[in-house]
Design an enzyme around this catalytic site. Sequence first.
Site, PDB file in Angstrom:
ATOM      1  N   ASP A   1      12.944 -12.310 -10.506  1.00  0.00           N
ATOM      2  CA  ASP A   1      11.569 -12.344 -10.995  1.00  0.00           C
ATOM      3  C   ASP A   1      11.191 -13.790 -11.267  1.00  0.00           C
ATOM      4  O   ASP A   1      12.046 -14.604 -11.652  1.00  0.00           O
ATOM      5  CB  ASP A   1      11.436 -11.513 -12.277  1.00  0.00           C
TER       6      ASP A   1
ATOM      7  N   LYS B   1      12.712 -12.513 -18.217  1.00  0.00           N
ATOM      8  CA  LYS B   1      12.410 -11.077 -18.157  1.00  0.00           C
ATOM      9  C   LYS B   1      13.454 -10.360 -17.308  1.00  0.00           C
ATOM     10  O   LYS B   1      13.956  -9.289 -17.679  1.00  0.00           O
ATOM     11  CB  LYS B   1      11.015 -10.868 -17.558  1.00  0.00           C
TER      12      LYS B   1
ATOM     13  N   GLY C   1       4.154  -8.291  -7.776  1.00  0.00           N
ATOM     14  CA  GLY C   1       2.731  -8.358  -7.488  1.00  0.00           C
ATOM     15  C   GLY C   1       1.906  -8.029  -8.710  1.00  0.00           C
ATOM     16  O   GLY C   1       2.425  -7.549  -9.720  1.00  0.00           O
TER      17      GLY C   1
ATOM     18  N   ARG D   1      -6.376   0.067  -5.006  1.00  0.00           N
ATOM     19  CA  ARG D   1      -5.206  -0.672  -4.527  1.00  0.00           C
ATOM     20  C   ARG D   1      -5.628  -1.823  -3.623  1.00  0.00           C
ATOM     21  O   ARG D   1      -4.980  -2.861  -3.569  1.00  0.00           O
ATOM     22  CB  ARG D   1      -4.259   0.275  -3.788  1.00  0.00           C
TER      23      ARG D   1
ATOM     24  N   PRO E   1      -1.734  -3.529  -2.074  1.00  0.00           N
ATOM     25  CA  PRO E   1      -1.847  -2.329  -1.233  1.00  0.00           C
ATOM     26  C   PRO E   1      -0.681  -2.252  -0.249  1.00  0.00           C
ATOM     27  O   PRO E   1      -0.521  -3.120   0.605  1.00  0.00           O
ATOM     28  CB  PRO E   1      -3.182  -2.522  -0.507  1.00  0.00           C
ATOM     29  N   VAL E   2       0.132  -1.220  -0.401  1.00  0.00           N
ATOM     30  CA  VAL E   2       1.444  -1.201   0.236  1.00  0.00           C
ATOM     31  C   VAL E   2       1.379  -1.222   1.758  1.00  0.00           C
ATOM     32  O   VAL E   2       2.225  -1.844   2.410  1.00  0.00           O
ATOM     33  CB  VAL E   2       2.278  -0.005  -0.262  1.00  0.00           C
TER      34      VAL E   2
ATOM     35  N   ARG F   1       2.785  18.480  -2.840  1.00  0.00           N
ATOM     36  CA  ARG F   1       3.659  19.647  -2.962  1.00  0.00           C
ATOM     37  C   ARG F   1       3.691  20.171  -4.398  1.00  0.00           C
ATOM     38  O   ARG F   1       3.757  21.386  -4.621  1.00  0.00           O
ATOM     39  CB  ARG F   1       5.072  19.300  -2.483  1.00  0.00           C
TER      40      ARG F   1
ATOM     41  N   HIS G   1      -1.877   4.719   1.825  1.00  0.00           N
ATOM     42  CA  HIS G   1      -1.541   5.100   0.448  1.00  0.00           C
ATOM     43  C   HIS G   1      -2.716   4.635  -0.404  1.00  0.00           C
ATOM     44  O   HIS G   1      -2.727   3.537  -0.945  1.00  0.00           O
ATOM     45  CB  HIS G   1      -0.247   4.411   0.013  1.00  0.00           C
TER      46      HIS G   1
END
Length: 317
Positions: free
Chosen positions: A38, A43, A82, A91, A124-125, A156, A178
């Site tokens: 990091d 941290k 991020g 996102r 945004p992945v 589900r 996503h």
Amino acid sequence: MGLQGPAKVAIIGTGYVGSSTAFALLFSPLVKEMVLVDVNHAKAEGEAMDLAHAATLIRPVEVYAGRPADCAGSRIVIFTAGANQQPGQTRLDLIHRNTAIVRQALPEILHYCPEALVLMVANPVDILTYVAWKISGLPENRVLGSGTVLDSARFRHLLSRHYRVDPRNIHAYVIGEHGDTEVPVWSLANVAGVDLEEFYLMDGMREEEAFRVEISHQVREAAYEIIERKGVTSYGVALALSRIIECILRNEHSVLTISSVIRDLYGIDGEVALSLPCLVGNEGREKVLAIPLVAREKAALKHSATTLQQLIAQLSL
């Protein structure tokens, strides 16, 4: 790359998602070593200490804070670093800030572990998965995003509550981005091979279209609802990542809706990263499955791809 023993993984970013993922991986016998990296090294050290103490109560696993050079030998690089999504943000609002973070950090990490698979998590992945693939020079199969694995689990879950069936017996996928343009694939959703509408008719009931609209909305809005209440999503995505990682390390050849770079599929022109059902094993993405979609699902998927492509075009890659 053949099936191997317990592996070393690198977790880049020790925020809520990174630290929750590290905690989830403590319970996996497939992970023997975790290095936490990091920009705030203190941290990372604090998280590593806490996790190392917890590991004493579970199993032998080495957890420590490190620098990019300490990622050498990692089998998987899990990139969670991020800016976090804030209440009211989409996102996609994070695109430029997090793209810059990936561009700065990922090449240095991969310099020390060039054989690693990359698992992108930061949002945004889909766009960041594409960015990671583009700047890394890695083959498409070795750059994955967490994609809609969690969205599919949410789908589900909601169906299981409605139909009163164990979610493990429900087969249903969310594909595409996503995010706000994701596509629940209702046409293929089933309970143990029985179409949902037929399953409902077994109880003498009829399913209304409004129900599908509402469930789709709840799946799409789930993260926003959680962020509004607790500020961040962490547990669900951590276990989704643990599932992907175990699938890779165990060479399961399981079907997961990961995000990866595709081109010229489903009527989508050009290349883009988005989620589709894929076979996943120790080489990463092994195959993209061509599932049959009805016309409106194809149109929605194409819209999702176009949305992502337009945003990617704004980046200088």
